[in-house]
Design a protein around this motif. Sequence first.
Motif, PDB file in Angstrom:
ATOM      1  N   ALA A   1       0.583  -1.401   0.018  1.00 37.74           N
ATOM      2  CA  ALA A   1      -0.031   0.115   0.046  1.00 37.74           C
ATOM      3  C   ALA A   1       0.950   1.274   0.032  1.00 37.74           C
ATOM      4  CB  ALA A   1      -0.937   0.069   1.131  1.00 37.74           C
ATOM      5  N   ALA A   2       2.036   1.351   0.785  1.00 41.79           N
ATOM      6  CA  ALA A   2       2.786   2.441   0.841  1.00 41.79           C
ATOM      7  C   ALA A   2       3.638   2.843  -0.517  1.00 41.79           C
ATOM      8  CB  ALA A   2       3.794   2.249   1.966  1.00 41.79           C
ATOM      9  N   ASN A   3       4.192   1.748  -1.154  1.00 41.05           N
ATOM     10  CA  ASN A   3       4.386   1.464  -2.676  1.00 41.05           C
ATOM     11  C   ASN A   3       3.442   2.249  -3.396  1.00 41.05           C
ATOM     12  OD1 ASN A   3       7.062   0.604  -1.571  1.00 41.05           O
ATOM     13  ND2 ASN A   3       6.659  -1.383  -2.114  1.00 41.05           N
ATOM     14  N   ALA A   4       2.165   1.661  -3.236  1.00 45.61           N
ATOM     15  CA  ALA A   4       1.221   2.536  -4.537  1.00 45.61           C
ATOM     16  C   ALA A   4       0.951   3.777  -4.142  1.00 45.61           C
ATOM     17  CB  ALA A   4      -0.194   1.536  -4.188  1.00 45.61           C
ATOM     18  N   ILE A   5       1.057   4.311  -2.819  1.00 47.82           N
ATOM     19  CA  ILE A   5       0.884   5.513  -2.600  1.00 47.82           C
ATOM     20  C   ILE A   5       2.031   6.471  -3.283  1.00 47.82           C
ATOM     21  CG2 ILE A   5       0.765   7.383  -0.722  1.00 47.82           C
ATOM     22  CD1 ILE A   5      -0.761   5.086   0.889  1.00 47.82           C
ATOM     23  N   LYS A   6       3.193   6.007  -2.791  1.00 45.76           N
ATOM     24  CA  LYS A   6       4.553   6.589  -3.539  1.00 45.76           C
ATOM     25  C   LYS A   6       4.292   6.731  -5.070  1.00 45.76           C
ATOM     26  CE  LYS A   6       7.616   4.657   0.137  1.00 45.76           C
ATOM     27  NZ  LYS A   6       8.864   3.903   0.320  1.00 45.76           N
TER      28      LYS A   6
END
Length: 165
Positions: free
Chosen positions: A122-127
């Motif tokens: 999820a963090a990678n998608a937000i980044k």
Amino acid sequence: MSKFEHDLQQQLDSLSQEKQPQRDLWKGIELSLEADRKEVTESGFHGKHVALAASVALVAMVSWFTLKPFSPDSQDTLNGQTLVQALSNQHEQQMDALLVKFEGQPAVTQNWKQQLQELDSAANAIKAALEEDPDNTALLKMLQNVYQQQMMLVERVHAPKWQQI
């Protein structure tokens, strides 16, 4: 009322209203409080304090970034990607510290690493979304929220509240 319900009610009424513990609980409570104080003193921060510090740091950086006047010739202007990188670096350091703190302690669930990986995805998608819109404060807050969830997951899996007393 059926006979079963009537009998059940009679048995419930006959029970003592006060339940005394089998042992003195104050000693365990006192030891728990002392251990918490010692942990905070030794580490300097408790997990909640780390999350609070991270929140304050993010708000300060976002505020500084949005309130700082734009000057195209300025070399020290903080752009969105720099902010994301700083936030990610800070989170990585905090996670490393947490994992070292709980190293060797058994986890209360087996799939916590999978949950951690899902939050990381999820963090990678937000980044990735922030690469398209680096100054989006809502995305920055979402990233911070995911990072906080990761830290809370590690804390809850290794030191759940029901085990602290």
